[in-house]
Design an enzyme around this catalytic site. Structure first.
Site, mmCIF file in Angstrom:
data_model
loop_
_atom_site.group_PDB
_atom_site.id
_atom_site.type_symbol
_atom_site.label_atom_id
_atom_site.label_comp_id
_atom_site.label_asym_id
_atom_site.label_seq_id
_atom_site.Cartn_x
_atom_site.Cartn_y
_atom_site.Cartn_z
ATOM 1 N N CYS A 112 40.550 19.266 41.623
ATOM 2 C CA CYS A 112 41.590 18.472 42.275
ATOM 3 C C CYS A 112 42.968 18.952 41.806
ATOM 4 C CB CYS A 112 41.402 17.006 41.913
ATOM 5 S SG CYS A 112 42.503 15.930 42.844
ATOM 6 N N ARG A 134 43.454 36.034 47.894
ATOM 7 C CA ARG A 134 42.523 36.617 46.916
ATOM 8 C C ARG A 134 41.094 36.138 47.163
ATOM 9 N NH1 ARG A 134 44.969 35.566 41.173
ATOM 10 N NH2 ARG A 134 43.239 36.888 40.515
ATOM 11 N N CYS A 163 42.800 13.734 40.107
ATOM 12 C CA CYS A 163 41.793 12.653 40.100
ATOM 13 C C CYS A 163 40.696 12.932 39.068
ATOM 14 C CB CYS A 163 41.201 12.426 41.489
ATOM 15 S SG CYS A 163 39.861 13.559 41.932
ATOM 16 N N ASN A 204 37.926 38.045 34.856
ATOM 17 C CA ASN A 204 38.067 38.096 36.313
ATOM 18 C C ASN A 204 37.600 36.778 36.923
ATOM 19 O OD1 ASN A 204 38.936 40.683 36.000
ATOM 20 N ND2 ASN A 204 36.999 41.638 36.565
ATOM 21 N N VAL A 205 38.253 36.425 38.013
ATOM 22 C CA VAL A 205 37.964 35.142 38.662
ATOM 23 C C VAL A 205 37.308 35.378 40.013
ATOM 24 C CG1 VAL A 205 39.867 34.002 37.455
ATOM 25 C CG2 VAL A 205 40.313 35.090 39.669
ATOM 26 N N ASP A 206 36.803 36.614 40.214
ATOM 27 C CA ASP A 206 36.431 37.057 41.553
ATOM 28 C C ASP A 206 34.955 36.920 41.913
ATOM 29 O OD1 ASP A 206 35.309 39.083 39.990
ATOM 30 O OD2 ASP A 206 36.872 40.554 40.469
ATOM 31 N N CYS A 265 40.185 18.080 47.964
ATOM 32 C CA CYS A 265 39.334 17.683 46.838
ATOM 33 C C CYS A 265 38.134 16.898 47.362
ATOM 34 C CB CYS A 265 40.160 16.824 45.877
ATOM 35 S SG CYS A 265 39.161 15.993 44.622
ATOM 36 N N HIS A 290 38.598 32.722 32.374
ATOM 37 C CA HIS A 290 39.762 32.199 33.103
ATOM 38 C C HIS A 290 39.358 31.441 34.359
ATOM 39 C CE1 HIS A 290 42.532 35.445 31.078
ATOM 40 N NE2 HIS A 290 42.122 34.512 30.241
ATOM 41 N N CYS A 333 38.455 13.015 46.146
ATOM 42 C CA CYS A 333 39.459 12.056 46.614
ATOM 43 C C CYS A 333 40.124 12.461 47.930
ATOM 44 C CB CYS A 333 40.537 11.829 45.542
ATOM 45 S SG CYS A 333 41.704 13.207 45.384
HETATM 46 N N1 LIG Z 1 39.605 40.612 40.247
HETATM 47 C C1 LIG Z 1 40.131 39.655 39.505
HETATM 48 O O1 LIG Z 1 39.526 38.616 39.292
HETATM 49 C C2 LIG Z 1 41.494 39.880 38.913
HETATM 50 C C3 LIG Z 1 42.359 40.856 39.428
HETATM 51 C C4 LIG Z 1 43.607 41.014 38.808
HETATM 52 C C5 LIG Z 1 43.943 40.234 37.704
HETATM 53 N N2 LIG Z 1 43.079 39.303 37.263
HETATM 54 C C6 LIG Z 1 43.379 38.508 36.076
HETATM 55 O O2 LIG Z 1 44.693 38.707 35.643
HETATM 56 C C7 LIG Z 1 44.769 38.810 34.197
HETATM 57 C C8 LIG Z 1 45.262 40.178 33.738
HETATM 58 O O3 LIG Z 1 44.218 41.072 33.935
HETATM 59 P P1 LIG Z 1 43.785 42.324 33.079
HETATM 60 O O4 LIG Z 1 44.457 42.379 31.752
HETATM 61 O O5 LIG Z 1 42.329 42.426 33.137
HETATM 62 O O6 LIG Z 1 44.372 43.370 34.092
HETATM 63 P P2 LIG Z 1 45.555 44.356 34.049
HETATM 64 O O7 LIG Z 1 45.837 44.617 35.502
HETATM 65 O O8 LIG Z 1 46.634 43.996 33.112
HETATM 66 O O9 LIG Z 1 44.782 45.612 33.431
HETATM 67 C C9 LIG Z 1 43.769 46.280 34.088
HETATM 68 C C10 LIG Z 1 43.171 47.265 33.109
HETATM 69 O O10 LIG Z 1 42.193 48.013 33.794
HETATM 70 C C11 LIG Z 1 42.416 49.390 33.580
HETATM 71 N N3 LIG Z 1 41.943 50.066 34.801
HETATM 72 C C12 LIG Z 1 42.566 50.257 35.978
HETATM 73 N N4 LIG Z 1 41.772 50.871 36.855
HETATM 74 C C13 LIG Z 1 40.598 51.066 36.225
HETATM 75 C C14 LIG Z 1 39.348 51.641 36.615
HETATM 76 N N5 LIG Z 1 39.142 52.155 37.839
HETATM 77 N N6 LIG Z 1 38.354 51.661 35.692
HETATM 78 C C15 LIG Z 1 38.540 51.177 34.436
HETATM 79 N N7 LIG Z 1 39.692 50.628 34.024
HETATM 80 C C16 LIG Z 1 40.701 50.556 34.908
HETATM 81 C C17 LIG Z 1 43.889 49.540 33.305
HETATM 82 O O11 LIG Z 1 44.138 50.679 32.497
HETATM 83 C C18 LIG Z 1 44.199 48.249 32.546
HETATM 84 O O12 LIG Z 1 43.962 48.401 31.165
HETATM 85 C C19 LIG Z 1 43.368 38.545 33.723
HETATM 86 O O13 LIG Z 1 43.178 37.186 33.558
HETATM 87 C C20 LIG Z 1 42.559 39.057 34.889
HETATM 88 O O14 LIG Z 1 41.241 38.643 34.867
HETATM 89 C C21 LIG Z 1 41.855 39.107 37.838
HETATM 90 ZN ZN LIG Z 2 40.855 14.624 43.734
#
Ligand SMILES: NC(=O)c1ccc[n+]([C@@H]2O[C@H](COP(=O)([O-])OP(=O)(O)OC[C@H]3O[C@@H](n4cnc5c(N)ncnc54)[C@H](O)[C@@H]3O)[C@@H](O)[C@H]2O)c1
Ligand SMILES: [Zn+2]
Length: 281
Positions: A142, A82, A146, A115-117, A174, A134, A177
């Protein structure tokens, strides 16, 4: 595009134009139009990551901190893949529209995302206006406990074998450490997460909300799912605040509390159409 749909978009555009401050909130669906997978159910997850289907492991199984102790190569395989994907991804043009609308607001703006991206930072939003509830894959903590500082992953590489989704050593270490590091991401049942970075962001969001107490606030929520409802919950809680309105953009789950605007569609297409209809743009 039908008439009723365009009327709703026009209503959203007017609301965004009239707002004095913007809160942009986002879940995994916001990244879909940049080419990133959301994790919609086990089938959706396995379509994005076929090797895990073979192993019978879904997102909930993998997003578990215990793997860093019991099988670090499996753990870093998932997060390293990821990390690499998010590093390669360019945010779609909808991010830039949001940035321009936000920059024009007298009360300013804030980003709240699960999102964590790191895509909002990449799209040019400043670090101090983002709350990543998140955490962030682009930051490390770590894994050995630590309690050293949370720090950026920088240019550390993680080499993931695509057939097995296992990471090849050396794995990120890390900086405090030298033992194993893990992403500073909140996993399921994660008693080890170091929340200080995210808590600091949360304080900035709280301060900003206090500072704009008397201003008209529009929340533009994009692609936030119901399975992990952190983002949707905040959007809906804030509606209790006077002068606040919600525009929810979601491909499949666009239902909204009464009086708010739900737009069923992809984030990019909907944001572009709103932009066309914002008076004066
Ligand atoms: N990119 C990332 O950082 C990433 C990716 C996947 C999951 N996660 C994490 O996993 C956990 C679950 O995530 P979630 O509930 O956000 O995701 P989910 O996958 O459960 O839901 C995604 C939502 O986006 C909608 N969707 C799909 N395609 C779309 C588009 N093109 N435009 C608009 N809406 C669209 C769907 O209908 C759904 O409601 C969260 O903590 C999330 O941040 C993060
Ligand atoms: Zn450490």
């Amino acid at each position: 595009m039908n008439r009723e749909w365009d009327d709703k978009i026009r209503e959203a555009a007017a609301l965004i134009a009239a707002a004095e401050a913007l809160l942009v909130s986002a879940g995994a669906g916001m990244g879909v139009d940049s080419g990133l997978p959301d994790f919609r159910g086990s089938q959706g997850f396995w379509n994005a990551y076929p090797p895990y289907r073979e192993l019978g492991l879904d997102f909930y199984d993998l997003a578990n901190p215990e793997w860093f102790a019991s099988d670090p190569e499996l753990a870093w395989g998932f997060y390293g893949h990821r990390l690499n994907l998010y590093r390669q991804t360019r945010p779609h043009p909808g991010f830039e529209l949001l940035r321009q609308w936000s920059a024009a607001k007298p009360g300013g703006y804030f980003i709240f995302t699960s999102n964590v991206d790191g895509q909002f930072q990449k799209a040019g939003f400043p670090e101090e206006r983002i709350h990543e509830c998140h955490g962030s894959i682009l930051h490390l903590q770590c894994a050995a406990g630590c309690r050293g500082p949370v720090c950026p992953v920088g240019d550390r590489a993680v080499d993931v074998e695509p057939k097995t989704m296992r990471a090849r050593p050396p794995l990120p270490d890390c900086p405090a450490c030298g033992r194993l590091a893990r992403p500073n991401v909140l996993m399921f049942g994660d008693g080890y997460w170091q929340p200080q970075r995210s808590q600091q962001q949360a304080r900035r969001l709280r301060d900003w909300l206090e500072a704009i107490e008397n201003k008209k606030l529009a929340i533009i929520e994009c692609g936030a799912g119901t399975a992990v409802p952190s983002v949707r919950r905040l959007s809906e809680q804030l509606l209790a605040r006077p002068g606040t309105a919600l525009v929810r953009i979601n491909a499949r789950e666009a239902d909204v509390p009464s009086g708010q605007i739900g737009l069923a569609g992809g984030a990019l297409a909907v944001l572009e159409r709103i932009d066309e209809l914002i008076p004066g743009r």
